[in-house]
Design an enzyme around this catalytic site. Structure first.
Site, PDB file in Angstrom:
ATOM      1  N   TYR A   1      -0.223   3.686  64.666  1.00  0.00           N
ATOM      2  CA  TYR A   1       1.000   3.802  65.468  1.00  0.00           C
ATOM      3  C   TYR A   1       1.551   2.412  65.814  1.00  0.00           C
ATOM      4  CZ  TYR A   1       4.236   6.356  68.500  1.00  0.00           C
ATOM      5  OH  TYR A   1       5.380   6.928  69.058  1.00  0.00           O
ATOM      6  N   GLY A   2       1.542   1.534  64.805  1.00  0.00           N
ATOM      7  CA  GLY A   2       2.059   0.180  64.990  1.00  0.00           C
ATOM      8  C   GLY A   2       3.538   0.090  64.701  1.00  0.00           C
ATOM      9  N   SER A   3       3.961  -1.030  64.121  1.00  0.00           N
ATOM     10  CA  SER A   3       5.380  -1.304  63.892  1.00  0.00           C
ATOM     11  C   SER A   3       6.068  -0.195  63.102  1.00  0.00           C
ATOM     12  CB  SER A   3       5.538  -2.639  63.159  1.00  0.00           C
ATOM     13  OG  SER A   3       6.898  -2.867  62.841  1.00  0.00           O
ATOM     14  N   GLN A   4       5.604   0.070  61.887  1.00  0.00           N
ATOM     15  CA  GLN A   4       6.211   1.126  61.080  1.00  0.00           C
ATOM     16  C   GLN A   4       5.754   2.510  61.549  1.00  0.00           C
ATOM     17  OE1 GLN A   4       8.587   1.037  58.788  1.00  0.00           O
ATOM     18  NE2 GLN A   4       8.748  -1.198  58.702  1.00  0.00           N
TER      19      GLN A   4
ATOM     20  N   ASP B   1      -2.225  -4.059  55.659  1.00  0.00           N
ATOM     21  CA  ASP B   1      -2.722  -4.118  54.279  1.00  0.00           C
ATOM     22  C   ASP B   1      -4.207  -4.437  54.218  1.00  0.00           C
ATOM     23  OD1 ASP B   1      -0.208  -3.644  53.166  1.00  0.00           O
ATOM     24  OD2 ASP B   1       0.279  -5.778  53.050  1.00  0.00           O
TER      25      ASP B   1
ATOM     26  N   HIS C   1       4.178  -0.012  51.703  1.00  0.00           N
ATOM     27  CA  HIS C   1       4.112  -1.244  50.905  1.00  0.00           C
ATOM     28  C   HIS C   1       3.075  -0.986  49.814  1.00  0.00           C
ATOM     29  CE1 HIS C   1       4.006  -5.365  49.674  1.00  0.00           C
ATOM     30  NE2 HIS C   1       2.899  -5.690  50.323  1.00  0.00           N
TER      31      HIS C   1
ATOM     32  N   SER D   1      32.716 -25.232  58.780  1.00  0.00           N
ATOM     33  CA  SER D   1      33.726 -26.271  58.556  1.00  0.00           C
ATOM     34  C   SER D   1      33.705 -26.733  57.107  1.00  0.00           C
ATOM     35  CB  SER D   1      33.460 -27.465  59.476  1.00  0.00           C
ATOM     36  OG  SER D   1      32.282 -28.143  59.073  1.00  0.00           O
TER      37      SER D   1
END
Length: 334
Positions: free
Chosen positions: A26-29, A84, A109, A253
């Site tokens: 239940y981490g980031s992803q 991973d 991944h 610029s």
């Protein structure tokens, strides 16, 4: 491979309706996929280690996190979102013994599948949905009614409907709203590692550090060097994010544009590109994967040494002080 992009009409969520999805981690992803799928009407079971911050977060979000075996029981799709470097050990010890023919293994991944650290049995599907953004963005864009573009790949189709399951997964997390691009495990893994090492993380941080150090060593104030070489990177990246390099050059610029066109190639030279090709060959041969797995398995000694070297550098200490002055950026310190 000819470019294929799928949208909501091409990715019916019906393939997962009435079925259970198990999310390992239940981490980031993991948190984003869990919440988005649940909000899309899919039954979600979360597996997380009891007592951890992520276990507590999952509970706060209304889930009843369990062990992996319980979460997997009866699941049509099992999404593995743990890091991973720990996936192979968790797979061998807790996922593989509980796999049932006809289930679908999902990855965000391709690292472990592509390099052979995980070898699933032939009677399960192996698919990938890789959002092109961190988990918090996958969640926030979904809540806004949008989504983050996804990559889709099918490595193994045991049931004949692996792709439909993967497309439904992508739809359920919002990816079909933005577009789902077809790829392969090989292409996703190798390009992702290359981008991280040569451009997005490795290349960019090395460039920023070198620029900052050059100005400071020449006698300029570190605070001014920080603004020029670190702080303003976001301004330029945001312009490129919106409209590519052309829009960035249009927006700055004429002096900045000429300096870009005439001096940039003196910084990133043919020698730099040759080193990029060498790094790519280390990725495609599996040498980097082997090095990273060995580094993790032997206690991360080199990793920690490299991390500590940068953690308390002048660039970081000056930046920490300056970011406290900029309340609007919601400073995050580690």
């Amino acid at each position: 491979m000819a470019l294929k992009i799928y949208y909501e009409k091409d990715a019916p969520i019906d393939a997962l309706k009435g079925k259970k999805v198990a999310i390992i981690g239940y981490g980031s992803q993991g948190h984003a996929h869990s919440l988005n799928l649940r909000d899309s009407g899919i039954e979600v079971a979360v597996a997380e280690l009891e007592g951890t911050d992520n276990f507590k977060l999952a509970t706060e979000h209304g889930f009843k996190p369990s062990n992996i075996k319980t979460a997997m029981n009866g699941a049509a799709l099992i999404i593995i979102t743990v890091p991973d470097e720990v996936q192979a050990k968790i797979y061998e010890g807790q996922i593989a013994p509980n796999l049932v023919a006809g289930q679908t293994l999902g990855f965000c991944h391709g690292f472990n599948i592509h390099f052979g650290y995980i070898v699933p049995p032939e009677d399960v599907n192996v698919v990938m949905i890789a959002p092109k953004g961190p988990g918090h963005l996958v969640r926030s864009e979904f809540e806004k009614g949008g989504g983050v573009p996804n990559l889709i790949a099918v490595k193994q189709d045991a049931t004949g409907d692996a792709k439909q399951i993967a497309l439904a997964w992508a739809n359920g997390i919002g990816g079909a709203r933005a577009g789902i691009i077809e790829t392969t495990y090989e292409e996703e893994t190798e390009t992702d590692l290359f981008g991280e090492q040569c451009v997005l993380c490795g290349g960019l941080t090395a460039l920023i550090k070198a620029g900052f150090e050059t100005l400071v060593e020449a006698g300029y104030q570190p605070e001014i060097a920080y603004f020029e070489c670190m702080h303003e990177v976001k301004l330029i990246v945001d312009l490129m994010y919106q409209g590519g390099i052309n829009y960035m050059r249009y927006s700055v610029s004429n002096t900045a544009e000429y300096g870009d066109l005439s001096r940039g190639p003196r910084i990133v030279t043919e020698q730099t590109k040759a080193e990029m090709k060498k790094i790519l060959s280390e990725i495609t041969s599996g040498a980097f994967a082997k090095e990273w797995v060995n580094e993790y398995n032997t206690g991360l000694k080199n990793f920690n040494k490299l991390y500590e070297k940068d953690h308390d550098s002048q660039l970081e200490t000056v930046g920490k002080k300056l970011r406290k002055m900029m309340m609007w950026i919601d400073s995050k310190e580690v």
